[in-house]
Motif scaffolding. Sequence first.
Motif, short mmCIF file in Angstrom:
data_model
loop_
_atom_site.label_atom_id
_atom_site.label_comp_id
_atom_site.label_asym_id
_atom_site.label_seq_id
_atom_site.Cartn_x
_atom_site.Cartn_y
_atom_site.Cartn_z
N TRP A 53 0.86 -1.20 0.00
CA TRP A 53 0.00 0.00 0.00
C TRP A 53 0.89 1.24 0.00
CZ3 TRP A 53 -1.51 4.56 2.31
CH2 TRP A 53 -2.80 5.00 2.04
N TYR A 57 -1.88 10.89 2.95
CA TYR A 57 -2.92 11.45 3.82
C TYR A 57 -2.65 12.95 3.90
CZ TYR A 57 -4.75 6.94 5.33
OH TYR A 57 -5.36 5.71 5.36
N ILE A 78 -7.68 10.23 9.86
CA ILE A 78 -6.79 9.92 10.99
C ILE A 78 -6.59 11.22 11.77
CG2 ILE A 78 -4.47 9.17 11.64
CD1 ILE A 78 -4.42 7.46 9.06
N GLY A 83 -1.99 6.78 15.59
CA GLY A 83 -1.34 5.89 14.62
C GLY A 83 0.01 6.42 14.19
N VAL A 84 0.57 5.77 13.19
CA VAL A 84 1.89 6.20 12.70
C VAL A 84 1.73 7.52 11.94
CG1 VAL A 84 3.94 5.51 11.42
CG2 VAL A 84 2.50 3.75 12.46
N CYS A 85 0.71 7.59 11.09
CA CYS A 85 0.53 8.81 10.28
C CYS A 85 0.27 10.04 11.15
CB CYS A 85 -0.63 8.61 9.30
SG CYS A 85 -0.29 7.39 8.04
N HIS A 106 -0.76 1.84 16.59
CA HIS A 106 -0.78 1.65 15.14
C HIS A 106 -2.22 1.41 14.67
CE1 HIS A 106 -0.86 -1.25 11.72
NE2 HIS A 106 -0.13 -0.29 11.19
N ILE A 107 -2.59 2.06 13.56
CA ILE A 107 -3.94 1.88 13.01
C ILE A 107 -3.86 0.84 11.91
CG2 ILE A 107 -5.85 3.03 11.81
CD1 ILE A 107 -4.71 5.69 13.07
N CYS A 109 -5.26 -0.57 8.99
CA CYS A 109 -6.25 -0.50 7.90
C CYS A 109 -6.38 -1.88 7.26
CB CYS A 109 -5.83 0.51 6.85
SG CYS A 109 -5.87 2.20 7.44
N GLU A 116 6.07 -0.47 8.07
CA GLU A 116 5.67 0.73 7.34
C GLU A 116 6.65 1.87 7.54
OE1 GLU A 116 1.78 1.45 9.51
OE2 GLU A 116 1.77 3.26 8.32
N ASP A 132 2.52 7.50 3.21
CA ASP A 132 2.52 6.26 4.00
C ASP A 132 2.77 5.09 3.05
OD1 ASP A 132 2.04 4.16 5.73
OD2 ASP A 132 -0.10 4.54 5.93
N ASP A 134 3.19 0.91 3.16
CA ASP A 134 3.04 -0.31 3.98
C ASP A 134 3.56 -1.51 3.20
OD1 ASP A 134 1.55 1.50 5.39
OD2 ASP A 134 -0.14 0.16 5.74
#
Length: 160
Positions: A53, A57, A78, A83-85, A106-107, A109, A116, A132, A134
């Motif tokens: 991914w 964002y 977010i 989360g990370v973002c 961590h989120i 998805c 990531e 982002d 992943d």
Amino acid sequence: MSESLLIDVNASKEEKYKALIPQINALVDGEEDVVANLANVTAALKEAFGYFWIGFYVVKNGELVLGPFQGPIACTRIQKGKGVCGSVWADAKTIVVPDVEAFPGHIACSSASKSEIVVPAFKNNEVALVLDIDSDELNTFDEIDQKYLEELMKTVSEFL
Ligand code: SME
């Protein structure tokens, strides 16, 4: 503009970044539409590296909102610090996560995501969006990814 990227699939990660970044610079040069450029950046990264991914964002009205991406459907919003973002937005610094399960908050998805990297891009000295990426494998990203993706985000900052 060239119709396809020239990337040696057998090259090292660093060689791929070195070949890719000038081609992305050429791709966005002279195009002022931000969504079009962000979309092509994600497509170019996907084509070169094939990660699970890859997407943006974008900071909008006090939240991160899903922007152009390549990969499965993802969380749309977010909050700052989440989360990370959201942490990258809050701290304005790249975060490399070798194992997402070891990152508090961590989120997820997708349960397929195992590691990531999230890199910010700036406008007027503030985080304007984050990239982002992943991977479906552990320990995918390192200081090489950080170096070249931060360089790439300077290009992105220029067209925001
Ligand atoms: N894992 C991210 C959320 C975005 S998805 O991975 C596409 C995070 O923790 O911020």
